[in-house]
Design a protein around this motif. Structure first.
Motif, PDB file in Angstrom:
ATOM      1  N   HIS A 119       0.803  -1.226   0.000  1.00  0.00           N
ATOM      2  CA  HIS A 119       0.000   0.000   0.000  1.00  0.00           C
ATOM      3  C   HIS A 119       0.837   1.276   0.000  1.00  0.00           C
ATOM      4  N   TYR A 120       2.114   1.184   0.396  1.00  0.00           N
ATOM      5  CA  TYR A 120       2.936   2.393   0.496  1.00  0.00           C
ATOM      6  C   TYR A 120       4.280   2.173  -0.163  1.00  0.00           C
ATOM      7  N   ARG A 121       4.800   3.248  -0.724  1.00  0.00           N
ATOM      8  CA  ARG A 121       6.187   3.226  -1.178  1.00  0.00           C
ATOM      9  C   ARG A 121       7.091   3.465   0.030  1.00  0.00           C
ATOM     10  N   GLU A 122       8.352   3.132  -0.153  1.00  0.00           N
ATOM     11  CA  GLU A 122       9.304   3.299   0.948  1.00  0.00           C
ATOM     12  C   GLU A 122       9.371   4.751   1.406  1.00  0.00           C
ATOM     13  N   ASP A 123       9.253   5.702   0.471  1.00  0.00           N
ATOM     14  CA  ASP A 123       9.393   7.111   0.830  1.00  0.00           C
ATOM     15  C   ASP A 123       8.116   7.710   1.410  1.00  0.00           C
ATOM     16  N   THR A 124       6.989   6.992   1.362  1.00  0.00           N
ATOM     17  CA  THR A 124       5.738   7.524   1.920  1.00  0.00           C
ATOM     18  C   THR A 124       5.318   6.828   3.204  1.00  0.00           C
ATOM     19  N   PHE A 125       5.891   5.640   3.470  1.00  0.00           N
ATOM     20  CA  PHE A 125       5.485   4.877   4.653  1.00  0.00           C
ATOM     21  C   PHE A 125       5.733   5.673   5.936  1.00  0.00           C
ATOM     22  N   GLY A 126       6.932   6.232   6.077  1.00  0.00           N
ATOM     23  CA  GLY A 126       7.277   6.973   7.289  1.00  0.00           C
ATOM     24  C   GLY A 126       6.379   8.170   7.512  1.00  0.00           C
ATOM     25  N   ASP A 127       6.093   8.899   6.440  1.00  0.00           N
ATOM     26  CA  ASP A 127       5.215  10.073   6.562  1.00  0.00           C
ATOM     27  C   ASP A 127       3.817   9.654   6.999  1.00  0.00           C
ATOM     28  N   ARG A 128       3.302   8.566   6.434  1.00  0.00           N
ATOM     29  CA  ARG A 128       1.951   8.116   6.790  1.00  0.00           C
ATOM     30  C   ARG A 128       1.890   7.655   8.244  1.00  0.00           C
ATOM     31  N   PHE A 129       2.930   6.974   8.691  1.00  0.00           N
ATOM     32  CA  PHE A 129       2.955   6.521  10.079  1.00  0.00           C
ATOM     33  C   PHE A 129       3.010   7.725  11.022  1.00  0.00           C
ATOM     34  N   SER A 130       3.856   8.703  10.724  1.00  0.00           N
ATOM     35  CA  SER A 130       3.977   9.895  11.566  1.00  0.00           C
ATOM     36  C   SER A 130       2.662  10.659  11.634  1.00  0.00           C
ATOM     37  N   THR A 131       1.953  10.727  10.515  1.00  0.00           N
ATOM     38  CA  THR A 131       0.666  11.427  10.485  1.00  0.00           C
ATOM     39  C   THR A 131      -0.356  10.726  11.377  1.00  0.00           C
ATOM     40  N   GLU A 132      -0.376   9.398  11.311  1.00  0.00           N
ATOM     41  CA  GLU A 132      -1.312   8.635  12.151  1.00  0.00           C
ATOM     42  C   GLU A 132      -0.963   8.765  13.621  1.00  0.00           C
ATOM     43  N   LEU A 133       0.335   8.780  13.939  1.00  0.00           N
ATOM     44  CA  LEU A 133       0.764   8.940  15.331  1.00  0.00           C
ATOM     45  C   LEU A 133       0.347  10.304  15.864  1.00  0.00           C
ATOM     46  N   ALA A 134       0.547  11.359  15.077  1.00  0.00           N
ATOM     47  CA  ALA A 134       0.162  12.709  15.497  1.00  0.00           C
ATOM     48  C   ALA A 134      -1.346  12.805  15.700  1.00  0.00           C
ATOM     49  N   ARG A 135      -2.115  12.147  14.822  1.00  0.00           N
ATOM     50  CA  ARG A 135      -3.574  12.158  14.954  1.00  0.00           C
ATOM     51  C   ARG A 135      -4.008  11.516  16.270  1.00  0.00           C
ATOM     52  N   CYS A 136      -3.406  10.369  16.604  1.00  0.00           N
ATOM     53  CA  CYS A 136      -3.774   9.671  17.840  1.00  0.00           C
ATOM     54  C   CYS A 136      -3.326  10.466  19.074  1.00  0.00           C
ATOM     55  N   GLN A 137      -2.183  11.116  18.990  1.00  0.00           N
ATOM     56  CA  GLN A 137      -1.721  11.934  20.109  1.00  0.00           C
ATOM     57  C   GLN A 137      -2.682  13.086  20.375  1.00  0.00           C
ATOM     58  N   ARG A 138      -3.195  13.687  19.324  1.00  0.00           N
ATOM     59  CA  ARG A 138      -4.165  14.771  19.510  1.00  0.00           C
ATOM     60  C   ARG A 138      -5.453  14.255  20.161  1.00  0.00           C
ATOM     61  N   LYS A 139      -5.856  13.031  19.803  1.00  0.00           N
ATOM     62  CA  LYS A 139      -7.099  12.483  20.333  1.00  0.00           C
ATOM     63  C   LYS A 139      -7.031  12.245  21.833  1.00  0.00           C
ATOM     64  N   ILE A 140      -5.817  12.025  22.372  1.00  0.00           N
ATOM     65  CA  ILE A 140      -5.703  11.829  23.816  1.00  0.00           C
ATOM     66  C   ILE A 140      -5.186  13.086  24.509  1.00  0.00           C
ATOM     67  N   GLY A 141      -5.180  14.206  23.790  1.00  0.00           N
ATOM     68  CA  GLY A 141      -4.842  15.483  24.412  1.00  0.00           C
ATOM     69  C   GLY A 141      -3.375  15.813  24.455  1.00  0.00           C
ATOM     70  N   MET A 142      -2.558  15.129  23.632  1.00  0.00           N
ATOM     71  CA  MET A 142      -1.122  15.417  23.590  1.00  0.00           C
ATOM     72  C   MET A 142      -0.856  16.357  22.421  1.00  0.00           C
ATOM     73  N   GLY A 143      -1.090  17.650  22.632  1.00  0.00           N
ATOM     74  CA  GLY A 143      -0.943  18.600  21.543  1.00  0.00           C
ATOM     75  C   GLY A 143       0.455  19.146  21.386  1.00  0.00           C
ATOM     76  N   SER A 144       1.241  19.129  22.481  1.00  0.00           N
ATOM     77  CA  SER A 144       2.569  19.744  22.452  1.00  0.00           C
ATOM     78  C   SER A 144       3.633  18.702  22.175  1.00  0.00           C
ATOM     79  N   HIS A 145       4.464  18.942  21.163  1.00  0.00           N
ATOM     80  CA  HIS A 145       5.553  18.008  20.856  1.00  0.00           C
ATOM     81  C   HIS A 145       6.611  18.013  21.954  1.00  0.00           C
ATOM     82  N   GLY A 146       6.607  19.042  22.795  1.00  0.00           N
ATOM     83  CA  GLY A 146       7.588  19.101  23.872  1.00  0.00           C
ATOM     84  C   GLY A 146       7.104  18.469  25.156  1.00  0.00           C
ATOM     85  N   HIS A 147       5.926  17.839  25.115  1.00  0.00           N
ATOM     86  CA  HIS A 147       5.389  17.223  26.332  1.00  0.00           C
ATOM     87  C   HIS A 147       4.600  15.977  25.945  1.00  0.00           C
ATOM     88  N   THR A 148       5.317  14.975  25.473  1.00  0.00           N
ATOM     89  CA  THR A 148       4.698  13.725  25.046  1.00  0.00           C
ATOM     90  C   THR A 148       5.441  12.556  25.670  1.00  0.00           C
TER      91      THR A 148
END
Length: 419
Positions: free
Chosen positions: A252-281
């Protein structure tokens, strides 16, 4: 790996454990012999004018066999295979000891013995294992097959339910008093007396049952495997997990897009649990953790399908788990514990330094201690229910623990999770 894990889970009787250990021993010895042969070639090529020996094994790749780097890659691959088999050995140990973490903790406090191939005394150890089974049908666990068991060479499971720790020496004149004393001290700790020297930790089984959010992890891992290779989800209040199946993701992903897609999903889940600040995760990963931490439960005993457990062991699947630092502080407060983070939670945490300070009033005293990242790893990677974990922390600060004790708390009924 899948077959080994499935076989181990089918073990019910001592005969099953004995036959499984024999199978694992043959595999482990074959891999260790290969590692020894590769190491010999690497050392030869490091010398000026060094050449590949005529009796060298064949490379598992099509790389140039005369190139030193080709053999370094071969060494890395077989070191990884060796660690994965060691992880299966750890699962065997957890199974044999009834998933009693106190025993694993107590027997892990020594240096790793290294390879058993070519080891002095291996033949004697094998003779004792085979003889005990042949003569009295007693299962003897071989510690060299594990990464976690580092005290003693063998554990003899006797008919009365007791276990005898055994240090084997082919020559009794070469016995080391320090090793004998280590066996005695460990036995005393497991009998409920003394502390694990030199650390001073004392395994303490509390009456708090182990409750986990493993069901959420199992569902997210399953969806990652079945859908597109990347799946995230909130598994409990303040806790989210993002998993990846590298086999599925390649479709489903090329090597150059896999990392970006994973990071996007991680950021989405962090926001859902109230982790908005990258300096406090607060985020931890399953990646490359196989037998790095001997007291952690191996992936093979996690309540997931054998193919998922094998994939986690081989990093063909991995997950990131994140928790809201503020939610952890709030839940501890509800349990009567004041807490504060001692390091910035920005990904630069130092693993050997305290991460979380916890305090609680007991009468006119204020009791406090600090937890390292490894202590927090149990909460994160084992998906321990946050409320249960906070109760455990609060219990360790009640003053009921003897003065001077460094408690290593263990939940009761832990076998119900892993078995």
């Amino acid at each position: 790996m899948i077959g080994l894990i499935a076989d181990l889970r089918r073990c019910r009787l001592a005969a099953d454990l004995y036959e499984f250990q024999e199978q694992l021993f043959r595999l482990m010895l074959e891999v260790e012999q290969r590692r020894s042969e590769i190491s010999r070639v690497v050392k030869r090529l490091k010398k000026p004018g060094g050449r590949v020996p005529r009796d060298a094994p064949e490379l598992g790749t099509e790389l140039d066999p005369s190139d030193h780097d080709s053999w370094l890659l071969e060494a890395e691959v077989f070191e990884r295979i060796w660690r994965q088999l060691k992880s299966i050995g750890d699962a065997l140990a957890w199974r044999a000891f009834g998933y009693d973490r106190r025993i694993i903790v107590a027997l892990s406090r020594n240096a790793s013995p290294g390879l058993m191939y070519g080891k002095d005394g291996l033949a004697r150890e094998r003779e004792l294992i085979e003889g005990a089974w042949r003569d009295s049908r007693q299962f003897v666990l071989h510690h060299d097959l594990t990464a976690a068991l580092r005290v003693g060479d063998l554990s003899v499971f006797r008919d009365d339910g007791s276990v005898l720790l055994h240090e084997v020496k082919s020559n009794s004149n070469r016995r080391i008093k320090r090793q004998d004393q280590l066996l005695v001290d460990t036995s005393m700790v497991l009998a409920g007396e003394g502390a694990l020297l030199p650390s001073g930790f004392t395994p303490i089984r509390t009456q708090i049952p182990l409750v986990t959010n493993m069901r959420g992890l199992r569902e997210v891992l399953g969806l990652a495997h079945e859908r597109t290779g990347i799946q995230g989800g909130v598994v409990s209040p303040g806790r989210a997990v993002v998993a990846a199946s590298q086999y599925t993701a390649t479709r489903h992903y090329r090597e150059d897009t896999f990392g970006d897609r994973f990071s996007t999903e991680l950021a989405r889940c962090q926001r859902k649990i109230g982790m908005g600040s990258h300096g406090h995760t607060l985020t931890m990963t399953s990646l490359d953790s196989v037998v790095r931490w001997p007291t952690r439960p191996p992936w093979a005993i996690y309540p997931v399908a054998p193919e998922v457990a094998a994939s986690l062991t081989a990093d063909a699947m991995f997950f990131f788990v994140c928790m809201s630092p503020d939610v952890i502080i709030d839940r501890l407060s509800n349990a009567g514990v004041r807490a504060e983070w001692m390091q910035p939670l920005d990904g630069s945490e130092e693993w050997t330094k305290p991460l979380l300070r916890v305090m609680s009033a007991s009468g006119n005293r204020m009791l406090f201690t600090s937890l390292t990242p490894e202590a927090i790893a149990g909460l994160m990677l084992e998906f321990i229910d946050l409320r249960s974990w906070c109760r455990q922390v609060a219990l360790m600060l009640t003053g009921d623990v003897p003065a001077g004790t460094r408690p290593w708390p263990c939940f009761t009924d832990e076998y119900k999770v892993w078995a």
